[in-house]
Motif scaffolding. Structure first.
Motif: not given
Length: 699
Positions: A174-186, A188-194, A309-316
């Motif tokens: 559960i300690h993960r970005d929920p988008l990771d679930w969609l990424a794995q189904a498609a 992809f390695e993680d939600g960011e890449t997806w 990497r600056s710690g900004y929650g909505a960072g890219i």
């Protein structure tokens, strides 16, 4: 009669996504809304008239802070490629009514402040209980150390530690970005890449926002089944308040009679805003919220602070790359418009507006060209042939992976293979300079500011010290008036806790010369520091004087007073220097602590010796310094008796520092008497047998 579903149009976006921004602009052009609702602080609506100012250059942030506690602040950053920024600009150009619909910070900050105070009280209660338990139960030193460390962590981390404790009790998955679930189904390695592949790098799509809404609805429904959130209860409560307020704002816009309402918010919130929640339920949830007085202004922002990497929650991960994508998107739109006006739209769509060169190739080759310029500036080999072959390889990699266009991953792989001959080290340079970048935004001169900030900006202009996002070494020659003024300015900011500049590594070594080095780098967070420091005065000099004076109490130790005098000298606060000499002399005359006397000598000797370099009158210090030397000399042999090895080593460092300080005082006039007393004390220490061998040998 139109239903609410026909009136309200939701656009779920990523807060800093160029693909979302492009699709959103096209959707707004097609919809032509008469009301725009944006996820943002309602306090920031007063800043919207400045959107068309040429001096407002992104990246910038809306800064909202508590008037009584400026350290309690919130930033709402915008980049050129942020969907909200483009929506706000579109509405401003088309005179469309715009409202911010997030929970007002007047409530959010009051709630957060109350929560932190409650956590602090709880931590204090635990400390009191632990201390009471120590009186009743005998503990080992190891157990006590562990408990103390835990209490300190809880008080420092506050809310973050509570969330971490909640997360630690939940299942690992559960300690993960929920988008990771969609990424794995498609695949992809993680939600960011997806998300990056399917939304930001792909460009626009008519059905994009419907697809985003559908995906977020599915993810939120799955999380709801678990009944718990991996970020903790406080996060859930805060999000519930935010979404209730957004729904209330949407209802108000509907009642006002607007016919085409565009709601631009984070994709995560769309399913909640579309829920059938009654107005009565939302009003009950928002009733009785505490309030705090807040202020809003624009503040410059940087790409480095937009990066995750600056710690900004909505960072890219790649602000510089996203800026490149956005500008390519806009160039494509403008090119196609120009071609369409000539009746060649079909040709432009099929072959690209530039004679057979597709937008994807222009995008890839354009980025690689920037890479080539950077590498050549750093004297690294990169030819035109490298760029051509790297572009071809990136296109081939994208095709092999089933991608319509090369992404940053394919481009970086082609750079390593073709240009860097397998070496990955240059990628770090490319990431810092281009992928992230050193871009600093700008704000208009008439933006709401505290007096201290205006004075600071005026001095920056007069001293020709432009704030920059990149780190820069500033070497000063104190014999030059402008460099001396720059040194005074930077030292005053240091006293205020505004660490725009930090002394370079060689600063102490160059202390006795006319040179001084500073490492400068502007951070957006300094805007909060400036507001915090404004309580001390309206100008930098006044504020630095007041803050340094306020830091000294009746029981302040002698070395701290001496250091304050040294700081006041470096900051060119002569009135404060003179005001502190009298309490210093009084404290020196009454203290019998030899260690304090020794520690006070080095900073005072610096003030005396280098005051002429900094054009400060320090003659009043001579008598005080001589008195300190004599008193320290009298007590030194006795103070060095019966010391263990650690205490002897500490005393050795203090004696050597004081001995070096004597050289700065000189041996003219009355100084010779003090020097003679010091030498006699060292002789007595060396010839005696009561002190530690380390100290006798040193003497």
């Amino acid at each position: 009669m139109a239903t609410s579903a026909d009136l309200i149009h939701f656009f779920g976006i990523r807060h800093h996504g160029p693909g979302c921004a492009r699709s959103l602009l096209q959707a707004l052009e097609a919809l032509q809304p008469d009301c725009l609702l944006v996820e943002g602080p309602p306090e920031g609506e007063s800043l919207l008239p400045m959107l068309q100012s040429a001096e407002l250059r992104p990246p910038v942030a809306m800064l909202v802070y508590m008037q009584d506690t400026p350290s309690q602040a919130a930033f709402y950053p915008f980049a050129e490629f942020s969907p909200e920024w483009q929506a706000l600009q579109w509405a401003s150009r088309n005179s469309v009514v715009t409202r911010f619909i997030d929970l007002p910070q007047t409530h959010a900050m009051a709630i957060e402040l109350a929560r932190r105070e409650a956590l602090k009280l709880a931590a204090d209660a635990e400390d009191d209980a632990a201390q009471a338990g120590e009186l009743a139960v005998e503990e080992s030193p190891e157990d006590t150390a562990l408990e103390d460390a835990g209490a300190e962590d809880a008080s420092d981390a506050e809310a973050e530690s509570i969330d971490a404790e909640v997360a630690a009790e939940l299942p690992v998955e559960i300690h993960r970005d929920p988008l990771d679930w969609l990424a794995q189904a498609a695949g992809f390695e993680d939600g960011e890449t997806w998300w990056n592949r399917l939304v930001e790098e792909r460009g626009d799509s008519e059905s994009l926002f419907e697809s985003i809404n559908e995906a977020m609805t599915a993810v939120r429904s799955e999380l709801a089944k678990d009944g718990e959130h991996w970020r903790g209860e406080a996060y859930v409560q805060r999000e519930a308040l935010r979404e209730a307020h957004m729904r209330q704002c949407i209802r108000e816009a509907t009642k006002a009679g607007y016919q085409r309402i565009a709601v631009v918010c984070g994709a995560w919130h769309v399913p909640a805003l579309q829920q059938s929640v009654t107005a009565k339920a939302d009003a009950a949830l928002l009733k009785g919220l505490p309030k705090a007085k807040v202020q809003a202004t624009w503040a410059p922002w940087t790409y480095r602070n937009l990066a995750s990497r600056s710690g900004y929650g909505a960072g890219i991960t790649s602000p510089g790359w996203y800026e490149h994508l956005w500008r390519c998107y806009r160039a494509d739109i403008e090119s196609n418009r120009a071609v369409a006006q000539d009746g060649k739209a079909l040709v432009a769509i099929k072959y690209g507006a530039n004679g057979g060169v597709t937008p994807a190739i222009r995008r890839t080759a354009g980025w690689l060209t920037r890479v080539a310029h950077l590498l050549r500036e750093k004297d690294l080999d990169c030819s035109s042939a490298h760029i051509i072959e790297a572009t071809r390889l990136a296109e081939s990699l994208a095709a092999l992976r089933g991608q319509s266009t090369p992404g940053l991953e394919e481009i970086n792989e082609s750079i390593v293979t073709v240009i860097c001959m397998g070496e990955t080290a240059p990628l770090q340079l490319i990431e810092d300079e281009l992928t992230v970048g050193h871009v600093l935004g700008g704000v208009p001169a008439d933006v709401p500011q505290v007096p201290l900030q205006r004075d600071m900006e005026q001095q920056q202009k007069s001293l020709r010290m432009k704030p920059e996002a990149a780190s820069k070494l500033l070497a000063l020659d104190l014999r030059k008036d402008i460099d001396l003024a720059r040194s005074h300015f930077l030292h005053r900011l240091r006293l205020l806790g505004i660490d725009w500049g930090t002394r370079a590594a060689d600063a102490q070594r160059n202390r006795g010369t006319f040179r001084e080095s500073w490492q400068l780098q502007w951070e957006p967070e300094l805007a909060v520091r400036i507001i915090e420091a404004s309580v001390h005065g309206a100008t930098v000099a006044q504020a630095a004087t007041a803050k340094l004076r306020a830091s000294l109490k009746l029981d302040t130790a002698l070395p701290e007073i001496a250091q304050a005098i040294d700081d006041a000298l470096l900051a060119n606060l002569p009135q404060l220097v003179e005001a502190l000499i009298e309490p210093l002399a009084e404290r020196a005359a009454t203290t019998g602590d030899v260690a304090q006397l020794l520690q006070a000598l080095p900073p005072l000797a610096n003030v005396y010796r280098y005051g002429s370099v900094r054009q400060t009158d320090t003659a009043l210090l001579a008598t005080v310094i001589d008195s300190l030397i004599v008193r320290a000399s009298i007590g030194l042999p006795v103070a060095c008796m019966a010391m263990d090895d650690d205490a002897a080593a500490a005393m050795k460092a203090k004696v050597l520092a004081a001995h070096d300080a004597l050289r700065l005082r000189g041996t003219d006039g009355k100084a010779q008497e003090a020097v003679d007393a010091w030498r006699a004390a060292l002789r007595s220490l060396a010839m005696g047998d009561a002190a530690a061998a380390l100290l006798r040998g040193m003497a």
